[in-house]
Design a protein around this motif. Structure first.
Motif, PDB file in Angstrom:
ATOM      1  N   ASP A   1     -26.015   0.156  81.181  1.00  0.00           N
ATOM      2  CA  ASP A   1     -25.772  -1.250  80.838  1.00  0.00           C
ATOM      3  C   ASP A   1     -24.554  -1.794  81.585  1.00  0.00           C
ATOM      4  O   ASP A   1     -24.563  -2.931  82.059  1.00  0.00           O
ATOM      5  CB  ASP A   1     -25.561  -1.407  79.327  1.00  0.00           C
ATOM      6  N   GLU A   2     -23.523  -0.968  81.703  1.00  0.00           N
ATOM      7  CA  GLU A   2     -22.318  -1.381  82.434  1.00  0.00           C
ATOM      8  C   GLU A   2     -22.644  -1.654  83.900  1.00  0.00           C
ATOM      9  O   GLU A   2     -22.158  -2.629  84.478  1.00  0.00           O
ATOM     10  CB  GLU A   2     -21.235  -0.305  82.329  1.00  0.00           C
ATOM     11  N   ALA A   3     -23.470  -0.804  84.502  1.00  0.00           N
ATOM     12  CA  ALA A   3     -23.837  -0.982  85.907  1.00  0.00           C
ATOM     13  C   ALA A   3     -24.661  -2.254  86.093  1.00  0.00           C
ATOM     14  O   ALA A   3     -24.428  -3.011  87.042  1.00  0.00           O
ATOM     15  CB  ALA A   3     -24.617   0.232  86.402  1.00  0.00           C
ATOM     16  N   ILE A   4     -25.608  -2.499  85.185  1.00  0.00           N
ATOM     17  CA  ILE A   4     -26.420  -3.716  85.269  1.00  0.00           C
ATOM     18  C   ILE A   4     -25.516  -4.936  85.182  1.00  0.00           C
ATOM     19  O   ILE A   4     -25.634  -5.869  85.979  1.00  0.00           O
ATOM     20  CB  ILE A   4     -27.505  -3.742  84.171  1.00  0.00           C
TER      21      ILE A   4
ATOM     22  N   VAL B   1     -31.143  -6.800  93.181  1.00  0.00           N
ATOM     23  CA  VAL B   1     -30.555  -6.157  92.002  1.00  0.00           C
ATOM     24  C   VAL B   1     -30.844  -4.658  92.037  1.00  0.00           C
ATOM     25  O   VAL B   1     -29.942  -3.831  91.843  1.00  0.00           O
ATOM     26  CB  VAL B   1     -31.087  -6.801  90.696  1.00  0.00           C
ATOM     27  N   TYR B   2     -32.088  -4.290  92.332  1.00  0.00           N
ATOM     28  CA  TYR B   2     -32.458  -2.871  92.389  1.00  0.00           C
ATOM     29  C   TYR B   2     -31.714  -2.148  93.505  1.00  0.00           C
ATOM     30  O   TYR B   2     -31.264  -1.015  93.334  1.00  0.00           O
ATOM     31  CB  TYR B   2     -33.967  -2.722  92.587  1.00  0.00           C
TER      32      TYR B   2
ATOM     33  N   SER C   1     -30.114 -13.703  81.844  1.00  0.00           N
ATOM     34  CA  SER C   1     -29.673 -14.230  80.548  1.00  0.00           C
ATOM     35  C   SER C   1     -30.580 -13.764  79.408  1.00  0.00           C
ATOM     36  O   SER C   1     -30.304 -14.029  78.246  1.00  0.00           O
ATOM     37  CB  SER C   1     -29.634 -15.762  80.590  1.00  0.00           C
ATOM     38  N   GLN C   2     -31.654 -13.047  79.757  1.00  0.00           N
ATOM     39  CA  GLN C   2     -32.585 -12.562  78.736  1.00  0.00           C
ATOM     40  C   GLN C   2     -32.393 -11.060  78.527  1.00  0.00           C
ATOM     41  O   GLN C   2     -32.686 -10.260  79.421  1.00  0.00           O
ATOM     42  CB  GLN C   2     -34.024 -12.845  79.154  1.00  0.00           C
ATOM     43  N   PRO C   3     -31.919 -10.670  77.336  1.00  0.00           N
ATOM     44  CA  PRO C   3     -31.687  -9.245  77.060  1.00  0.00           C
ATOM     45  C   PRO C   3     -32.929  -8.375  77.300  1.00  0.00           C
ATOM     46  O   PRO C   3     -32.826  -7.251  77.780  1.00  0.00           O
ATOM     47  CB  PRO C   3     -31.278  -9.222  75.593  1.00  0.00           C
ATOM     48  N   GLY C   4     -34.101  -8.898  76.992  1.00  0.00           N
ATOM     49  CA  GLY C   4     -35.331  -8.131  77.196  1.00  0.00           C
ATOM     50  C   GLY C   4     -35.573  -7.809  78.664  1.00  0.00           C
ATOM     51  O   GLY C   4     -36.083  -6.735  78.998  1.00  0.00           O
ATOM     52  N   GLU C   5     -35.214  -8.734  79.524  1.00  0.00           N
ATOM     53  CA  GLU C   5     -35.379  -8.528  80.967  1.00  0.00           C
ATOM     54  C   GLU C   5     -34.437  -7.431  81.463  1.00  0.00           C
ATOM     55  O   GLU C   5     -34.814  -6.580  82.262  1.00  0.00           O
ATOM     56  CB  GLU C   5     -35.103  -9.833  81.709  1.00  0.00           C
ATOM     57  N   LEU C   6     -33.207  -7.442  80.964  1.00  0.00           N
ATOM     58  CA  LEU C   6     -32.241  -6.424  81.370  1.00  0.00           C
ATOM     59  C   LEU C   6     -32.658  -5.052  80.846  1.00  0.00           C
ATOM     60  O   LEU C   6     -32.435  -4.029  81.503  1.00  0.00           O
ATOM     61  CB  LEU C   6     -30.838  -6.799  80.901  1.00  0.00           C
TER      62      LEU C   6
END
Length: 113
Positions: free
Chosen positions: A76-79, A98-99, A50-55
Motif C-alpha cells: 500500500d505504501e508503494a502504491i 503505474v505498473y 481516488s477509488q480504494p477498490g481500484e487500488l
C-alpha cells in the motif's frame, strides 16, 4: 508506427514529464504488453487512484499475482508513493506507467524476463 507503439511512446512521455523518470523502453514495452488489450480501452487503461477498490485491484492483481509479492503494508505504501510521484491531481494515470513504476520500485523486472 502501430497503435501500441504510439501508446508506449505516450507512456514513456508521462514517465519523463510527469514522474521525472527516464524509462527503460524494453521494460516499459513488456509491462505494456502484459496489460493486454486493456490499454486500448480509455477506462481500463487508467488507474482511478481516488477509488480504494481500484487500488486494491492493483495490489491483488498486479503486485501479488503478477510480481509474486506477499501482502503487506509495504504494498500500500508503494502504491501511494507511485500515485504521489505521478501526481494525485493528474487525471489520467496510465496503468502501464503505474505498473512500470511499481515493478521498478520492488526490483521485480525479472517478472518480465
Amino acid at each position: 508506427m502501430g497503435r501500441r507503439d504510439e501508446l508506449i511512446a505516450r507512456f514513456a512521455e508521462d514517465l519523463r514529464s510527469k514522474c521525472g523518470i527516464e524509462p527503460d523502453m524494453d521494460l516499459l514495452t513488456k509491462v505494456t504488453i502484459g496489460c493486454g488489450p486493456s490499454i486500448y480501452d480509455a477506462d481500463a487503461a487508467t488507474v482511478a487512484s481516488s477509488q480504494p477498490g481500484e487500488l486494491e485491484t492493483v495490489k491483488k492483481s498486479y503486485l501479488i499475482k503478477k510480481l509474486g509479492l506477499s501482502d503487506s503494508p509495504a504494498l500500500d505504501e508503494a502504491i501511494n508513493a507511485v500515485i504521489e510521484a505521478y501526481g494525485r491531481s493528474e487525471r489520467n494515470k496510465y496503468r502501464p506507467v503505474v505498473y512500470y513504476m511499481l515493478c521498478r520500485h520492488f526490483g521485480k523486472e525479472s517478472a518480465y524476463a
